[in-house]
Design a protein around this motif. Structure first.
Motif, short mmCIF file in Angstrom:
data_model
loop_
_atom_site.label_atom_id
_atom_site.label_comp_id
_atom_site.label_asym_id
_atom_site.label_seq_id
_atom_site.Cartn_x
_atom_site.Cartn_y
_atom_site.Cartn_z
N LYS A 494 55.76 15.60 -4.91
CA LYS A 494 55.85 14.34 -4.18
C LYS A 494 56.51 14.59 -2.83
CE LYS A 494 56.30 11.64 -8.43
NZ LYS A 494 57.11 10.62 -9.16
N LEU A 495 56.05 13.88 -1.84
CA LEU A 495 56.58 14.03 -0.49
C LEU A 495 57.83 13.16 -0.33
CD1 LEU A 495 54.65 14.15 2.84
CD2 LEU A 495 56.53 12.51 2.60
N VAL A 496 58.88 13.79 0.19
CA VAL A 496 60.08 13.08 0.60
C VAL A 496 60.24 13.32 2.10
CG1 VAL A 496 62.53 12.65 0.16
CG2 VAL A 496 61.10 13.68 -1.62
N GLY A 497 60.70 12.31 2.82
CA GLY A 497 60.92 12.49 4.24
C GLY A 497 61.94 11.50 4.76
N TRP A 498 62.35 11.70 5.99
CA TRP A 498 63.21 10.75 6.68
C TRP A 498 62.38 9.53 7.07
CZ3 TRP A 498 67.90 12.12 5.62
CH2 TRP A 498 68.25 13.48 5.54
N ASN A 499 63.02 8.45 7.46
CA ASN A 499 62.31 7.18 7.63
C ASN A 499 61.21 7.23 8.69
OD1 ASN A 499 65.44 6.28 8.83
ND2 ASN A 499 63.74 6.26 10.28
N GLU A 500 61.28 8.17 9.66
CA GLU A 500 60.24 8.23 10.69
C GLU A 500 58.88 8.67 10.16
OE1 GLU A 500 63.94 9.79 13.01
OE2 GLU A 500 63.31 9.56 10.93
N VAL A 501 58.82 9.15 8.91
CA VAL A 501 57.52 9.48 8.32
C VAL A 501 56.59 8.26 8.35
CG1 VAL A 501 56.39 10.03 6.11
CG2 VAL A 501 58.33 11.40 6.90
N ALA A 502 57.17 7.08 8.35
CA ALA A 502 56.36 5.85 8.36
C ALA A 502 55.81 5.52 9.74
CB ALA A 502 57.20 4.68 7.86
N HIS A 503 56.22 6.24 10.78
CA HIS A 503 55.75 5.93 12.14
C HIS A 503 54.26 6.24 12.30
CE1 HIS A 503 60.00 6.28 14.16
NE2 HIS A 503 59.92 5.31 13.28
N GLY A 504 53.64 5.54 13.22
CA GLY A 504 52.27 5.84 13.62
C GLY A 504 51.24 5.62 12.55
N GLY A 505 51.57 4.83 11.54
CA GLY A 505 50.65 4.62 10.42
C GLY A 505 51.14 5.24 9.14
N GLY A 506 52.08 6.20 9.25
CA GLY A 506 52.72 6.77 8.08
C GLY A 506 51.79 7.55 7.18
N VAL A 507 52.18 7.64 5.92
CA VAL A 507 51.39 8.30 4.89
C VAL A 507 51.26 7.32 3.73
CG1 VAL A 507 52.18 10.60 5.57
CG2 VAL A 507 53.39 9.37 3.75
N GLY A 508 50.43 7.67 2.75
CA GLY A 508 50.28 6.81 1.58
C GLY A 508 51.60 6.58 0.87
N THR A 509 51.84 5.37 0.40
CA THR A 509 53.12 5.03 -0.22
C THR A 509 53.25 5.59 -1.64
OG1 THR A 509 52.24 2.92 -0.99
CG2 THR A 509 53.37 2.94 1.14
N GLU A 510 52.15 5.82 -2.32
CA GLU A 510 52.22 6.35 -3.69
C GLU A 510 52.76 7.78 -3.67
OE1 GLU A 510 49.38 7.07 -7.63
OE2 GLU A 510 48.54 6.19 -5.80
#
Length: 639
Positions: A494-510
């Protein structure tokens, strides 16, 4: 100890420039006159206007690395000094650690010689000493427990057992669990009295173990009597936490008998508040030997924290051995005047390196697993990648202008380029080796602090953006991270990241977990978008933050100050709307190492705030008590 030949003193004045002024004085304490030299120092208070420099010539800066030349023809005889000042600063200085962290001279013959430095002095204002971090505290129930349990209904006894031992009929697993916590206590308190014995003792008290299907995996119950102690537990972690509670009770009652007791009767029913109870350690800015990493994991286990987030790479170094790319831990870790990476954050004339060989990583992961601590590795991408780009120049677009953008820390062109095909080949091989080393379900990929404007001067990136219909840095970062997530999913992670991963459309939430660090509101916004969240706001849970406004209080200040009381009282869940609380998976302390140039600074900044966060992660809000915590916190271990 070698005598000091040169010393650099520094002071900050509030006046003299838009962000104040730094004044430096270099003293020649050597036997020989000094001329034809250059001075280098490292400082988080950076020079951003080279022209705003008096009595020196600004030569270059790379992030926190600054190089100056003295006035033409300057000669310093023994005992003489050279004074210069800079007023074009990126920010005001607020604390004694905001000045030069290290310095050296490059002599006319090319040799590099160390220069001693002192903490930054404050001029033009009063330099207040820091206040006490903890009040004296008080205890209602006289039990030395950290974190405080969910429910406790126990009566203090007048005496205490000499040791606790497994009752007759205990399983081999129960005996191994006692041995494990006994060994933990020995490591943390080598001079302390052993709380456990595997052999029965007439002066001791037996522990009767009972596994219970009614309890959660990390839950336990203790029942005390003069005849025995009954320990019920859900899974191995709960058994360990119950034994750790017993070790703390006995250790506190023995070492501080005037204040603490051991229970004579009653019960403790306990379980954690959150599933994710984490602590992060940045080993890129400063290198921590394997023994120190293991000791920190021991401390996490003592405080019932269950996640060790290992920040293994950053601009300053790549610390994880990757056998497919050995230059990551040769070129990508060496900092020094003539090394691939320039000195940063306390490095001087002597080259420094350090990395974790894969056998060391396996030993650390096994050590943590034995204590029910999950090691979550982080490689910080696409930004914060200077070390990787130095080690593997083929990761860059060679057509891109060399300083077309700078990170917030001042590093030029420091992000992996999403349009370079080798970027993905590189990451595939890195992830292959990481998943073999780290059994954790999670891999942290950073995703933070990519400078707006990154890659826009790269012809390859511009072409990719045109083909994909992508506009702007953050949409391109989202394109990149979606590919990274696919790599991890293919490897069962599973991918973990800092909150900026959500920028620009981000990645899938699952199967994505994001850490809210910039401020508490970010976590709520991420939860609304459908992400699971761990709360680690810099304003409360970053342990490099100064603990008071006083000048003599060390640490960073970009998020303000975080007193131990503020850290203890902060309630991340309290700000979440009820319908989003299920998205909040836990809390985490973050240890960023820019200011940790000594063990003393580490311990001063990390403790008592780390156990304060451990209590926030474990103890129900209604059971928290600042004055009780203040009375017990000084008993805990330090690095």
């Amino acid at each position: 100890m070698q005598p000091v030949s040169y010393r650099l003193e520094s002071a900050w004045q509030p006046e003299g420039g838009p962000k104040g002024r730094l004044t430096f004085v270099l003293f020649n304490l050597s036997e020989l006159p000094l001329s034809g030299f250059r001075l280098v120092y490292t400082s988080l208070t950076r020079v951003v206007d080279p022209a705003a420099c008096q009595n020196a010539t600004f030569l270059r800066r790379n992030a926190n690395f600054h190089e100056f030349a003295p006035p033409e023809g300057l000669v310093l005889a023994r005992g003489e000094s050279w004074t210069f000042s800079v007023s074009g600063l990126n920010r005001e200085a607020r604390h004694c650690t905001d000045g030069a962290k290290s310095a050296y001279l490059t002599l006319s013959d090319g040799r590099h010689v160390p220069v001693a430095v002192s903490d930054l002095r404050l001029e033009g204002a009063t330099s207040e000493p820091p206040p006490a971090r903890l009040p004296e505290g008080r205890v209602g129930l006289p039990f030395a427990l950290q974190p405080w349990p969910a429910k406790i209904d126990a009566v203090a006894g007048e005496g205490l057992p000499d040791v606790l031992f497994p009752a007759a009929g205990s399983s081999a697993e129960d005996m191994e669990a006692i041995d494990n916590v006994l060994a933990l206590h020995h490591r943390l308190f080598p001079a302390g009295h052993a709380p456990f014995s595997l052999a029965p003792s007439g002066q001791g008290r037996p522990i009767v173990f009972a596994k219970s299907g009614e309890l959660g995996g990390e839950a336990y119950r203790l029942a005390f009597s003069g005849r025995e102690i009954r320990l019920e537990y859900g899974q191995a972690a709960g058994r360990q936490y119950g034994l750790t509670t017993l070790a703390q009770l006995l250790d506190g009652a023995r070492r501080h008998a005037a204040r603490f007791r051991f229970p004579a009767a009653g019960t403790i029913a306990d379980q954690p508040r959150y599933g994710w109870r984490g602590c992060h350690l940045d080993v890129a800015r400063q290198f921590y030997p394997t023994a120190d990493v293991m000791r920190l994991i021991d401390i996490l286990a003592w405080f019932k924290l269950n996640v060790f987030h290992w920040h293994l790479t950053d601009d300053e170094a790549w610390r994880l051995e990757i056998k497919a790319f050995l230059t990551l831990t040769t070129l990508g870790v060496m900092r020094g005047p003539d090394e691939p990476l320039l000195p940063q954050l306390g490095n001087g004339a002597a080259p420094v390196g350090g990395f974790y060989a894969q056998e060391e990583v396996k030993a650390i992961v096994a050590h943590a697993a034995a204590l029910n601590v999950e090691v979550v590795p982080e490689i910080d991408i696409p930004g914060h990648s200077t070390a990787a780009l130095v080690a593997l120049p083929e990761l860059a677009d060679g057509q891109e202008a060399p300083e077309s953008y700078h990170s917030v820390q001042g590093y030029p062109n420091n992000a992996l380029n999403p349009a370079v095909p080798f970027t993905y080949e590189f990451l595939e091989k890195v992830f292959d080796e990481m998943v073999a080393l780290f059994p954790s379900r999670y891999v942290h990929v950073g995703g933070d602090e990519v400078a707006n404007g990154s890659w826009l001067a790269s012809p390859l990136a511009r072409k990719l953006m045109e083909v994909q219909g992508i506009s702007g840095t953050f949409a391109l970062q989202s394109h990149f991270l979606k590919k990274v997530k696919q790599m991890l999913t293919a490897r069962g992670r599973k991918l973990v990241g800092w909150n900026e991963v959500a920028h620009g459309g981000g990645v899938g939430t699952e199967d994505t977990l994001l850490m809210a660090w910039e401020n508490p509101r970010v976590g709520i916004e991420l939860a609304r978008e459908g992400y699971d969240v761990v709360m680690t706001p810099g304003q409360a849970y970053y342990l490099d933050m100064a603990q008071a406004d006083a000048w003599q209080e060390p640490g960073a200040s970009w998020a303000g100050t975080a007193t131990p009381e503020h850290t203890y009282a902060y309630e991340a869940e309290g700000e979440f709307p009820e319908e989003l609380k299920s998205r909040m998976k836990g809390v985490q302390a973050c240890i960023w190492s820019e200011h940790f140039l000594s063990r003393d600074y580490f311990n001063r900044l990390v403790f008592p705030r780390l156990p304060a966060i451990a209590e926030a992660a474990w103890t129900p809000k209604a059971q928290k008590d600042w004055l009780r915590f203040a009375a017990i916190a000084p008993l805990g271990p330090m690095l």
